[in-house]
Design an enzyme around this catalytic site. Structure first.
Site, PDB file in Angstrom:
ATOM      1  N   GLU A 197      18.018  42.374  31.275  1.00 52.49           N
ATOM      2  CA  GLU A 197      17.011  41.338  31.088  1.00 52.49           C
ATOM      3  C   GLU A 197      17.078  40.176  32.084  1.00 52.49           C
ATOM      4  O   GLU A 197      17.224  39.006  31.695  1.00 52.49           O
ATOM      5  CB  GLU A 197      17.054  40.813  29.646  1.00 52.49           C
ATOM      6  CG  GLU A 197      16.693  41.899  28.640  1.00 52.49           C
ATOM      7  CD  GLU A 197      16.597  41.406  27.203  1.00 52.49           C
ATOM      8  OE1 GLU A 197      17.009  40.257  26.925  1.00 52.49           O
ATOM      9  OE2 GLU A 197      16.109  42.171  26.359  1.00 52.49           O
ATOM     10  N   GLU A 317      14.991  49.066  25.734  1.00 53.22           N
ATOM     11  CA  GLU A 317      15.102  48.382  24.449  1.00 53.22           C
ATOM     12  C   GLU A 317      13.715  48.180  23.862  1.00 53.22           C
ATOM     13  O   GLU A 317      12.793  47.758  24.560  1.00 53.22           O
ATOM     14  CB  GLU A 317      15.762  47.006  24.584  1.00 53.22           C
ATOM     15  CG  GLU A 317      17.229  47.007  24.929  1.00 53.22           C
ATOM     16  CD  GLU A 317      17.819  45.593  24.910  1.00 53.22           C
ATOM     17  OE1 GLU A 317      17.194  44.694  24.275  1.00 53.22           O
ATOM     18  OE2 GLU A 317      18.866  45.383  25.536  1.00 53.22           O
TER      19      GLU A 317
END
Length: 505
Positions: A197, A317
């Site tokens: 991320e 995810e």
């Protein structure tokens, strides 16, 4: 123990929905041997195994190595092997293992592991990396692949960039190379997710070496491939590109103009993250056309990379508590967008669901808080995008069926947990013939008074003490040598393991 994801303080509106045509569509292969063997590589939007057969990652995130426990969570409740067996039984074929660079420190000691009553006995005295070795080895034995995910620089929390003042880029790259070399002889580890991320001020294609994630991914990816050229390199997106913001790591808009270019061809898999309102609000959730607007949103942020045949896309995810109707609609729409395996086979988006763990504070997990019971509603949403398991090194046990040229199968039965008034069990079905099968049926008769209370990844009937389980739509087809599985809960306690019979067509 709750994991609360750090979230951006503000997210800009999404780009206008793009309706992109499918390009470079590939007909799913119908191979005579089970796909997944050896190391993998890419070809257009597909991932292929060593024999050139397309494969689909349909897996689960199991976090903990990146936290101050320095090991996957749940070992305070269960043996790690029983959890991997349960993942297999549920039909997940890969595990994403987040870690932080803390696990490379000599002073790091894994904690919160229960060794009582023989649980996790072979992990005693091991450091974090040695425990990771055991998890990788058992996953490979069970036919699950592993993707290692550099989740954080240290256990303290997520970082916007791939480096911090305490963990410089040189450490990040050295640790990536160490992992690549550690598993260089084990194709269970198919690749490494370079950093989790990236977000503002990280950029994509801006040219500033201190912020340009695309350039950093090239440096790190080439370093990984210099010691293990067989690995896949998973590269996540950023938060903002050309003024358009989205989920952390979920913006791959820059790939079309600025692709990641590595020294070894056919190794890049792009990764996006996508979430629902239990994690944060986004403008598209309140669009009057929701959820019909979502395919256009996904097309614009990351789906176009797949649809234009640029490279494979892995949704590394995605998850939700499913507490709200919006989240339920979001997950149903996303699963449909990822493409059902029964229709498209491995010519589909890759994915690993967040998470196996119930202690993810803003999503929950596939397991409920007891670390045993399956959230069958949440797991059920994923049924259409689950995919075949991969060849394993074998885990022993079995019954019924035999070899030969006709359709045949064998089934093994293992009680994963038993608390006296009830139990959970896993059944693995293996194609023991020399040709693919399209369906299977497993039967057994208990010597006690057990009754099935719920079953996942198969349907069942019970007459007296005799149970007959039939494959679900997504796991009936098994190639020669391949395996599928299902699980169930029963009551009262598990009792003696019955003899199983297995028939296949």
């Amino acid at each position: 123990m709750f994991r609360i994801r750090s979230l951006p303080s503000a997210l800009c509106a999404a780009a206008a929905a793009l309706l992109l045509p499918l390009a470079g569509a590939v007909t799913p292969a119908h191979a005579a041997t089970a796909p997944g063997a050896g190391y993998w590589h890419t070809s257009g939007r597909q991932i292929l195994d060593a024999a050139g057969q397309p494969v689909r990652i349909a897996g689960i995130n199991w976090f903990g190595f990146e936290t101050a426990n320095y090991v996957v969570h749940g070992l305070w409740s269960r043996d790690y092997k029983s959890m991997i067996d349960q993942m297999r039984t549920l039909g997940y074929n890969a595990i994403r293992l987040p870690y932080s660079d803390d696990i490379f420190k000599s002073t790091t000691v894994p904690n919160s592991i229960d060794f009582s009553t023989g649980k996790n006995a072979d992990l005693q005295g091991l450091n974090s990396l040695q425990i990771m070795d055991r998890i990788v080895a058992y996953a490979g034995q069970d036919g699950l692949k592993v993707i290692l995910d550099r989740h954080r620089p240290d256990a303290a929390g997520q970082s916007a960039l791939w480096y911090t003042s305490a963990v410089p880029e040189s450490t990040w790259i050295a640790d990536l190379k160490a992992l690549a070399a550690r598993y260089a002889s084990d194709p269970t580890v198919i690749g490494i997710d370079l950093h989790n991320e990236p977000h503002d001020p990280a950029c994509w294609g801006c040219g500033d070496v201190s912020r340009d994630w695309r350039l950093a991914a090239q440096r790190a990816g080439n370093a990984v491939l210099s010691v293990n050229p067989d690995l896949l390199v998973f590269v996540e997106g950023v938060q903002t590109f050309n003024g358009v913001s989205g989920w952390w790591g979920g913006n791959l808009m820059g790939v079309g103009q600025y692709p990641v270019q590595l020294d070894v061809a056919n190794r890049v898999v792009y990764s996006a993250h996508d979430y629902a309102t239990s994690v944060a609000q986004q403008s598209w959730f309140s669009d009057p056309s929701f959820p019909a607007n979502m395919p256009g949103v996904w097309d614009s942020y990351w789906g176009y990379v797949f649809k234009q045949n640029i490279a494979p896309v892995w949704v590394g995810e995605f998850g939700t508590t499913l507490a709200s109707a919006v989240d339920q609609k979001w997950l149903a729409a996303l699963v449909s967008y990822l493409r059902p395996t029964s229709t498209y086979g491995a010519d589909s988006f890759q994915w690993t669901f967040w998470s196996w763990n119930p202690d993810s504070g803003d999503t929950g997990g596939i397991l409920k808080d007891d670390w045993v019971t399956v959230d069958t509603v949440k797991d059920g949403y994923l049924a259409s995008v689950k995919a075949p398991l991969f060849p394993g090194t074998g885990s022993g046990g079995g019954g019924g069926g035999g070899g030969g040229t006709s359709a045949s199968c064998a089934a093994s039965y293992a009680v994963s947990s038993d608390w006296g008034s009830g139990f959970n069990a896993a059944v693995t079905v293996t194609n023991t013939g020399t040709k693919a099968i399209s369906s299977w049926k497993v039967s057994w008769t208990w010597s006690g008074s057990q009754q099935v209370t719920n079953m996942w990844n198969a349907s069942y009937t019970q007459s007296g003490t005799t149970v007959t389980a039939v494959n679900a739509a997504h796991n009936g087809a098994i190639p020669a040598g391949g395996s599928a599985g299902f699980g169930f809960g029963g009551a009262p306690g598990g009792g003696a393991v019955p003899v199983l019979s297995c028939t296949a067509t």
